[in-house]
Write a protein that holds these residues in place. Sequence first.
Motif, PDB file in Angstrom:
ATOM      1  N   THR A  37      -1.702   0.877   4.235  1.00  0.00           N
ATOM      2  CA  THR A  37      -1.482  -0.433   4.877  1.00  0.00           C
ATOM      3  C   THR A  37      -0.581  -0.298   6.103  1.00  0.00           C
ATOM      4  N   ASP A 316      -7.815  -4.729   4.366  1.00  0.00           N
ATOM      5  CA  ASP A 316      -6.820  -4.058   3.543  1.00  0.00           C
ATOM      6  C   ASP A 316      -7.114  -4.295   2.068  1.00  0.00           C
ATOM      7  N   ASP A 317      -7.674  -3.276   1.431  1.00  0.00           N
ATOM      8  CA  ASP A 317      -7.854  -3.348  -0.018  1.00  0.00           C
ATOM      9  C   ASP A 317      -8.776  -4.457  -0.484  1.00  0.00           C
TER      10      ASP A 317
END
Length: 369
Positions: A37, A316-317
Amino acid sequence: MKIEHLNLTNFRNYKELSIDFHDGLTILTGENAQGKTNILEAIFLLSLAKSHRTNHDQEMITWNEDYAKVVGQITTKNSHFPLEIILNSKGKIAKYNYIDQKRLSQFIGKLNVILFSPEDMQIVKGSPSLRRKFLDTELGQTHPIYLQNLLEYHRILKQRNSYLKQAREKNSHDPVYLEILTDQLVEAGSRVINYRIEFVKNLEKIAQPLHYELSNERDLLSMVYKSSTSKVDYEKKDLIEDQLEELFKSSTQREIDQGITLYGPHRDDLIFYINDNLAQQFASQGQQRTIILSLKLAELDLVYAIDQDYPVLLLDDVLSELDDRRQFILMSKIEGKVQTILTTASVENIHIQELKNSSIIQVKKGKVL
Ligand SMILES: Nc1ncnc2c1ncn2[C@@H]1O[C@H](COP(=O)(O)OP(=O)(O)OP(=O)(O)O)[C@@H](O)[C@H]1O
Ligand SMILES: [Mg+2]
Protein backbone atom coordinates in the motif's frame (compact mmCIF):
# COMPACT_ATOMS: atom_id res chain seq x y z
CA MET A 1 -2.17 8.68 -18.68
CA LYS A 2 0.59 6.52 -17.27
CA ILE A 3 3.13 6.45 -14.54
CA GLU A 4 6.17 4.79 -16.03
CA HIS A 5 8.60 4.95 -13.23
CA LEU A 6 8.61 5.66 -9.51
CA ASN A 7 11.54 6.53 -7.24
CA LEU A 8 11.23 6.64 -3.48
CA THR A 9 13.75 7.87 -0.95
CA ASN A 10 13.03 7.55 2.79
CA PHE A 11 9.36 7.00 2.07
CA ARG A 12 7.64 4.86 4.76
CA ASN A 13 9.54 1.54 4.86
CA TYR A 14 11.46 2.27 1.62
CA LYS A 15 14.97 3.56 2.11
CA GLU A 16 15.46 3.61 -1.65
CA LEU A 17 13.18 2.20 -4.33
CA SER A 18 13.18 2.34 -8.10
CA ILE A 19 10.32 0.65 -9.89
CA ASP A 20 8.97 0.49 -13.46
CA PHE A 21 5.28 -0.02 -14.13
CA HIS A 22 3.69 -2.07 -16.86
CA ASP A 23 1.58 -0.18 -19.41
CA GLY A 24 -1.36 -2.37 -18.55
CA LEU A 25 -1.53 -4.24 -15.28
CA THR A 26 1.04 -4.29 -12.48
CA ILE A 27 0.39 -6.55 -9.50
CA LEU A 28 2.15 -5.86 -6.22
CA THR A 29 2.01 -8.94 -4.10
CA GLY A 30 3.49 -10.00 -0.79
CA GLU A 31 2.64 -10.70 2.82
CA ASN A 32 0.96 -8.19 5.10
CA ALA A 33 2.86 -5.10 6.24
CA GLN A 34 5.60 -5.39 3.61
CA GLY A 35 4.98 -2.10 1.79
CA LYS A 36 2.43 -2.75 -0.98
CA THR A 37 0.00 0.00 0.00
CA ASN A 38 2.93 2.35 0.65
CA ILE A 39 3.69 2.29 -3.09
CA LEU A 40 0.10 3.19 -3.98
CA GLU A 41 0.16 5.92 -1.34
CA ALA A 42 3.28 7.42 -2.95
CA ILE A 43 1.55 7.50 -6.35
CA PHE A 44 -1.55 9.04 -4.78
CA LEU A 45 0.70 11.66 -3.19
CA LEU A 46 2.04 12.62 -6.63
CA SER A 47 -1.51 13.10 -7.80
CA LEU A 48 -3.12 14.98 -4.89
CA ALA A 49 -0.13 16.25 -2.91
CA LYS A 50 -1.44 14.40 0.13
CA SER A 51 -1.84 10.90 1.44
CA HIS A 52 -5.11 9.00 1.24
CA ARG A 53 -4.64 7.60 4.72
CA THR A 54 -3.12 10.30 6.88
CA ASN A 55 -3.42 14.05 7.25
CA HIS A 56 0.05 14.18 8.76
CA ASP A 57 2.61 14.32 5.96
CA GLN A 58 5.43 13.63 8.41
CA GLU A 59 4.14 10.11 8.97
CA MET A 60 5.27 9.23 5.47
CA ILE A 61 8.92 10.03 6.19
CA THR A 62 10.90 6.95 7.18
CA TRP A 63 11.37 6.87 10.93
CA ASN A 64 14.53 8.67 12.07
CA GLU A 65 15.05 10.36 8.70
CA ASP A 66 14.53 14.04 8.12
CA TYR A 67 13.05 14.05 4.65
CA ALA A 68 11.25 11.86 2.12
CA LYS A 69 11.28 12.16 -1.64
CA VAL A 70 8.90 10.74 -4.24
CA VAL A 71 9.57 11.11 -7.96
CA GLY A 72 7.37 9.80 -10.76
CA GLN A 73 7.79 9.85 -14.52
CA ILE A 74 4.43 10.56 -16.08
CA THR A 75 3.27 10.19 -19.67
CA THR A 76 0.02 11.68 -20.83
CA LYS A 77 -1.49 11.55 -24.31
CA ASN A 78 0.64 14.49 -25.41
CA SER A 79 3.37 15.07 -22.87
CA HIS A 80 5.96 13.52 -20.67
CA PHE A 81 7.13 15.03 -17.39
CA PRO A 82 8.45 14.26 -13.94
CA LEU A 83 6.53 15.03 -10.75
CA GLU A 84 8.32 15.31 -7.46
CA ILE A 85 7.34 15.76 -3.83
CA ILE A 86 9.74 16.35 -1.00
CA LEU A 87 8.52 16.16 2.59
CA ASN A 88 10.54 17.53 5.47
CA SER A 89 10.01 19.08 8.87
CA LYS A 90 9.23 22.45 7.30
CA GLY A 91 6.47 21.12 5.05
CA LYS A 92 6.37 19.96 1.47
CA ILE A 93 7.79 21.01 -1.87
CA ALA A 94 5.97 19.98 -5.03
CA LYS A 95 7.69 20.12 -8.40
CA TYR A 96 6.20 19.79 -11.85
CA ASN A 97 8.78 19.46 -14.60
CA TYR A 98 11.57 20.29 -12.09
CA ILE A 99 9.91 23.60 -11.17
CA ASP A 100 8.58 24.37 -7.69
CA GLN A 101 4.83 24.87 -7.70
CA LYS A 102 4.16 27.55 -5.11
CA ARG A 103 0.47 26.72 -5.13
CA LEU A 104 -0.39 23.10 -4.59
CA SER A 105 -3.58 23.65 -6.57
CA GLN A 106 -1.35 24.02 -9.63
CA PHE A 107 0.36 20.73 -8.92
CA ILE A 108 -2.71 18.68 -8.07
CA GLY A 109 -4.20 16.77 -10.98
CA LYS A 110 -1.13 16.80 -13.24
CA LEU A 111 -1.32 13.08 -12.61
CA ASN A 112 -4.86 11.77 -12.36
CA VAL A 113 -5.49 8.67 -10.31
CA ILE A 114 -8.56 6.80 -9.19
CA LEU A 115 -7.88 4.87 -6.02
CA PHE A 116 -10.13 2.14 -4.69
CA SER A 117 -9.02 1.14 -1.21
CA PRO A 118 -10.59 -0.73 1.72
CA GLU A 119 -11.24 2.67 3.39
CA ASP A 120 -13.63 3.49 0.55
CA MET A 121 -16.02 0.86 1.84
CA GLN A 122 -17.03 3.50 4.40
CA ILE A 123 -18.31 5.83 1.68
CA VAL A 124 -21.86 4.45 1.67
CA LYS A 125 -22.50 4.04 5.39
CA GLY A 126 -19.86 6.20 7.08
CA SER A 127 -20.12 9.85 8.05
CA PRO A 128 -21.14 12.52 5.49
CA SER A 129 -17.63 13.99 5.68
CA LEU A 130 -16.30 10.89 3.91
CA ARG A 131 -18.76 11.37 1.06
CA ARG A 132 -17.87 15.04 0.78
CA LYS A 133 -14.21 14.03 0.70
CA PHE A 134 -15.00 11.58 -2.10
CA LEU A 135 -16.60 14.37 -4.14
CA ASP A 136 -13.82 16.84 -3.39
CA THR A 137 -11.06 14.40 -4.28
CA GLU A 138 -12.49 13.61 -7.68
CA LEU A 139 -13.64 17.12 -8.54
CA GLY A 140 -10.38 18.60 -7.32
CA GLN A 141 -8.29 16.50 -9.67
CA THR A 142 -10.29 17.28 -12.78
CA HIS A 143 -11.31 20.87 -12.03
CA PRO A 144 -8.51 23.03 -10.61
CA ILE A 145 -10.99 25.91 -10.36
CA TYR A 146 -13.21 23.83 -8.11
CA LEU A 147 -10.28 23.25 -5.80
CA GLN A 148 -9.55 26.96 -5.61
CA ASN A 149 -13.22 27.64 -4.90
CA LEU A 150 -13.29 25.04 -2.19
CA LEU A 151 -10.17 26.45 -0.52
CA GLU A 152 -11.66 29.92 -0.74
CA TYR A 153 -14.90 28.66 0.81
CA HIS A 154 -13.05 27.06 3.71
CA ARG A 155 -10.98 30.20 4.25
CA ILE A 156 -14.12 32.35 4.53
CA LEU A 157 -15.90 29.74 6.64
CA LYS A 158 -13.04 29.75 9.13
CA GLN A 159 -13.05 33.53 9.28
CA ARG A 160 -16.83 33.64 9.70
CA ASN A 161 -16.80 30.96 12.38
CA SER A 162 -14.21 32.77 14.41
CA TYR A 163 -16.21 36.01 14.09
CA LEU A 164 -19.41 34.28 15.21
CA LYS A 165 -17.59 32.81 18.17
CA GLN A 166 -16.22 36.20 19.08
CA ALA A 167 -19.71 37.74 18.71
CA ARG A 168 -21.10 35.16 21.08
CA GLU A 169 -18.40 35.81 23.67
CA LYS A 170 -18.71 39.59 23.48
CA ASN A 171 -22.47 39.45 23.15
CA SER A 172 -22.29 42.04 20.36
CA HIS A 173 -21.47 42.14 16.69
CA ASP A 174 -21.08 44.44 13.70
CA PRO A 175 -24.00 43.57 11.38
CA VAL A 176 -22.30 45.13 8.35
CA TYR A 177 -19.12 43.09 8.79
CA LEU A 178 -21.06 39.89 9.36
CA GLU A 179 -23.10 40.59 6.25
CA ILE A 180 -19.94 40.97 4.17
CA LEU A 181 -18.65 37.65 5.45
CA THR A 182 -22.04 36.03 4.80
CA ASP A 183 -22.18 37.35 1.23
CA GLN A 184 -18.71 36.01 0.51
CA LEU A 185 -19.60 32.66 2.07
CA VAL A 186 -22.79 32.36 0.05
CA GLU A 187 -21.02 33.24 -3.17
CA ALA A 188 -18.17 30.77 -2.75
CA GLY A 189 -20.51 28.17 -1.23
CA SER A 190 -22.97 28.31 -4.12
CA ARG A 191 -20.16 27.69 -6.58
CA VAL A 192 -19.02 24.64 -4.61
CA ILE A 193 -22.60 23.34 -4.45
CA ASN A 194 -23.19 23.83 -8.16
CA TYR A 195 -20.03 21.96 -9.10
CA ARG A 196 -20.97 19.09 -6.81
CA ILE A 197 -24.54 18.86 -8.11
CA GLU A 198 -23.31 18.75 -11.69
CA PHE A 199 -20.65 16.16 -10.87
CA VAL A 200 -23.11 13.88 -9.06
CA LYS A 201 -25.53 14.05 -11.98
CA ASN A 202 -22.82 13.16 -14.49
CA LEU A 203 -21.47 10.43 -12.26
CA GLU A 204 -24.91 8.90 -11.80
CA LYS A 205 -25.50 8.83 -15.53
CA ILE A 206 -22.44 6.64 -16.05
CA ALA A 207 -22.51 4.68 -12.78
CA GLN A 208 -26.13 3.59 -13.10
CA PRO A 209 -25.77 1.25 -16.11
CA LEU A 210 -22.44 -0.05 -14.80
CA HIS A 211 -24.02 -0.81 -11.46
CA TYR A 212 -26.98 -2.49 -13.13
CA GLU A 213 -24.61 -4.78 -15.01
CA LEU A 214 -22.45 -5.49 -11.96
CA SER A 215 -25.50 -6.36 -9.86
CA ASN A 216 -26.69 -8.85 -12.44
CA GLU A 217 -29.49 -6.51 -13.52
CA ARG A 218 -31.04 -6.58 -10.08
CA ASP A 219 -30.22 -3.20 -8.58
CA LEU A 220 -30.83 0.29 -9.86
CA LEU A 221 -28.47 2.82 -8.32
CA SER A 222 -29.40 6.46 -7.95
CA MET A 223 -27.71 9.24 -6.07
CA VAL A 224 -28.60 12.71 -4.88
CA TYR A 225 -26.51 15.58 -3.61
CA LYS A 226 -28.48 16.79 -0.63
CA SER A 227 -28.54 19.96 1.40
CA SER A 228 -28.11 19.63 5.15
CA THR A 229 -31.32 21.61 5.58
CA SER A 230 -34.77 21.20 4.09
CA LYS A 231 -34.94 24.99 3.88
CA VAL A 232 -32.76 24.92 0.79
CA ASP A 233 -33.94 22.96 -2.23
CA TYR A 234 -31.13 22.08 -4.64
CA GLU A 235 -33.67 21.08 -7.28
CA LYS A 236 -34.25 24.81 -7.75
CA LYS A 237 -30.80 25.18 -9.18
CA ASP A 238 -30.98 28.82 -10.23
CA LEU A 239 -32.15 29.87 -6.80
CA ILE A 240 -29.50 28.29 -4.61
CA GLU A 241 -27.72 31.53 -3.86
CA ASP A 242 -31.00 33.33 -3.08
CA GLN A 243 -32.21 30.55 -0.83
CA LEU A 244 -28.94 30.51 1.10
CA GLU A 245 -29.05 34.28 1.51
CA GLU A 246 -32.57 34.08 2.91
CA LEU A 247 -31.61 31.25 5.20
CA PHE A 248 -28.63 33.09 6.68
CA LYS A 249 -30.68 36.26 7.11
CA SER A 250 -33.24 34.43 9.20
CA SER A 251 -30.63 32.50 11.21
CA THR A 252 -28.26 35.26 12.33
CA GLN A 253 -29.24 35.16 15.97
CA ARG A 254 -29.11 31.37 16.15
CA GLU A 255 -25.67 31.35 14.54
CA ILE A 256 -24.40 33.92 17.03
CA ASP A 257 -25.93 31.98 19.93
CA GLN A 258 -24.12 28.86 18.79
CA GLY A 259 -21.00 30.68 17.62
CA ILE A 260 -20.77 28.72 14.38
CA THR A 261 -21.89 28.67 10.73
CA LEU A 262 -24.90 26.36 10.63
CA TYR A 263 -25.45 25.82 6.90
CA GLY A 264 -23.49 25.38 3.72
CA PRO A 265 -21.73 22.78 1.60
CA HIS A 266 -19.46 21.80 4.51
CA ARG A 267 -22.52 20.10 6.00
CA ASP A 268 -24.08 18.64 2.85
CA ASP A 269 -24.31 14.98 1.98
CA LEU A 270 -24.46 12.56 -0.89
CA ILE A 271 -27.22 9.98 -0.66
CA PHE A 272 -27.30 6.63 -2.46
CA TYR A 273 -30.42 4.67 -3.27
CA ILE A 274 -30.75 1.14 -4.54
CA ASN A 275 -34.12 0.53 -6.15
CA ASP A 276 -35.28 3.67 -4.35
CA ASN A 277 -34.28 2.36 -0.93
CA LEU A 278 -31.74 4.19 1.19
CA ALA A 279 -28.45 2.33 0.72
CA GLN A 280 -27.04 3.84 3.90
CA GLN A 281 -29.57 1.87 5.88
CA PHE A 282 -29.82 -1.47 4.21
CA ALA A 283 -27.04 -2.14 1.68
CA SER A 284 -25.12 -5.36 2.41
CA GLN A 285 -21.31 -5.48 2.32
CA GLY A 286 -21.44 -6.85 -1.21
CA GLN A 287 -23.92 -4.21 -2.34
CA GLN A 288 -21.76 -1.46 -0.87
CA ARG A 289 -18.73 -2.84 -2.67
CA THR A 290 -20.70 -2.91 -5.92
CA ILE A 291 -21.77 0.71 -5.45
CA ILE A 292 -18.19 1.84 -4.86
CA LEU A 293 -16.90 -0.19 -7.77
CA SER A 294 -19.43 1.34 -10.14
CA LEU A 295 -18.56 4.82 -8.87
CA LYS A 296 -14.86 4.24 -9.44
CA LEU A 297 -15.42 2.80 -12.91
CA ALA A 298 -17.74 5.69 -13.75
CA GLU A 299 -15.06 8.14 -12.69
CA LEU A 300 -12.68 6.63 -15.21
CA ASP A 301 -15.09 7.55 -17.99
CA LEU A 302 -15.83 10.93 -16.49
CA VAL A 303 -12.15 11.86 -16.39
CA TYR A 304 -11.79 10.56 -19.95
CA ALA A 305 -14.66 12.77 -21.08
CA ILE A 306 -12.86 15.82 -19.68
CA ASP A 307 -9.21 15.03 -20.54
CA GLN A 308 -9.53 12.52 -23.39
CA ASP A 309 -7.10 10.51 -21.30
CA TYR A 310 -7.79 7.81 -18.70
CA PRO A 311 -6.47 8.22 -15.17
CA VAL A 312 -4.26 5.61 -13.54
CA LEU A 313 -6.30 3.10 -11.54
CA LEU A 314 -4.99 2.01 -8.15
CA LEU A 315 -6.71 -0.97 -6.54
CA ASP A 316 -5.64 -1.64 -3.00
CA ASP A 317 -6.58 -5.12 -1.88
CA VAL A 318 -9.99 -4.93 -3.51
CA LEU A 319 -9.88 -7.22 -6.51
CA SER A 320 -9.57 -10.38 -4.45
CA GLU A 321 -12.68 -9.32 -2.52
CA LEU A 322 -14.81 -9.38 -5.65
CA ASP A 323 -16.44 -12.51 -6.99
CA ASP A 324 -15.20 -13.88 -10.31
CA ARG A 325 -18.00 -12.27 -12.34
CA ARG A 326 -17.29 -8.81 -10.93
CA GLN A 327 -13.54 -9.30 -11.40
CA PHE A 328 -14.26 -10.17 -15.02
CA ILE A 329 -16.49 -7.14 -15.63
CA LEU A 330 -13.97 -4.83 -13.97
CA MET A 331 -11.13 -6.12 -16.11
CA SER A 332 -13.17 -5.95 -19.30
CA LYS A 333 -13.83 -2.23 -18.63
CA ILE A 334 -10.20 -1.31 -18.18
CA GLU A 335 -8.35 -3.74 -20.40
CA GLY A 336 -6.13 -2.10 -22.96
CA LYS A 337 -7.21 1.38 -21.85
CA VAL A 338 -6.38 2.03 -18.24
CA GLN A 339 -3.04 1.52 -16.56
CA THR A 340 -3.81 -0.39 -13.39
CA ILE A 341 -1.67 -1.05 -10.35
CA LEU A 342 -3.13 -3.40 -7.80
CA THR A 343 -2.06 -4.96 -4.55
CA THR A 344 -2.96 -8.36 -3.20
CA ALA A 345 -1.60 -10.60 -0.49
CA SER A 346 -2.07 -13.59 -2.75
CA VAL A 347 -2.34 -13.82 -6.53
CA GLU A 348 -4.30 -17.03 -6.07
CA ASN A 349 -7.48 -15.10 -5.26
CA ILE A 350 -7.33 -13.32 -8.56
CA HIS A 351 -9.01 -15.11 -11.42
CA ILE A 352 -8.48 -12.99 -14.46
CA GLN A 353 -7.17 -13.69 -17.93
CA GLU A 354 -5.03 -10.57 -17.86
CA LEU A 355 -2.79 -12.12 -15.22
CA LYS A 356 -0.74 -13.63 -18.05
CA ASN A 357 0.14 -10.24 -19.54
CA SER A 358 0.73 -8.43 -16.30
CA SER A 359 3.88 -7.68 -14.43
CA ILE A 360 3.89 -9.32 -11.01
CA ILE A 361 6.15 -7.70 -8.45
CA GLN A 362 6.97 -9.23 -5.09
CA VAL A 363 7.16 -6.79 -2.21
CA LYS A 364 9.11 -7.82 0.85
CA LYS A 365 10.22 -5.67 3.76
CA GLY A 366 10.45 -2.46 1.79
CA LYS A 367 12.15 -4.03 -1.21
CA VAL A 368 10.77 -5.24 -4.53
CA LEU A 369 11.94 -8.48 -6.08
N1 LIG B 1 7.23 6.22 8.49
C1 LIG B 1 7.56 4.92 8.41
N2 LIG B 1 8.84 4.53 8.47
C2 LIG B 1 9.19 3.22 8.37
N3 LIG B 1 8.31 2.23 8.18
C3 LIG B 1 7.02 2.55 8.10
C4 LIG B 1 6.57 3.90 8.20
N4 LIG B 1 5.23 3.90 8.07
C5 LIG B 1 4.85 2.63 7.91
N5 LIG B 1 5.92 1.80 7.92
C6 LIG B 1 5.92 0.34 7.76
O1 LIG B 1 5.30 0.02 6.53
C7 LIG B 1 4.71 -1.26 6.65
C8 LIG B 1 3.27 -1.21 6.15
O2 LIG B 1 3.28 -1.05 4.79
P1 LIG B 1 1.96 -1.21 3.92
O3 LIG B 1 0.83 -0.56 4.58
O4 LIG B 1 2.34 -0.79 2.58
O5 LIG B 1 1.77 -2.79 4.00
P2 LIG B 1 1.01 -3.75 2.97
O6 LIG B 1 2.04 -4.55 2.26
O7 LIG B 1 0.06 -2.98 2.17
O8 LIG B 1 0.26 -4.69 3.99
P3 LIG B 1 -1.25 -5.27 4.00
O9 LIG B 1 -1.25 -6.47 3.11
O10 LIG B 1 -1.43 -5.65 5.43
O11 LIG B 1 -2.16 -4.19 3.57
C9 LIG B 1 4.71 -1.64 8.08
O12 LIG B 1 5.72 -2.62 8.26
C10 LIG B 1 5.05 -0.37 8.79
O13 LIG B 1 5.77 -0.60 9.95
MG1 LIG C 1 -1.99 -2.76 2.28
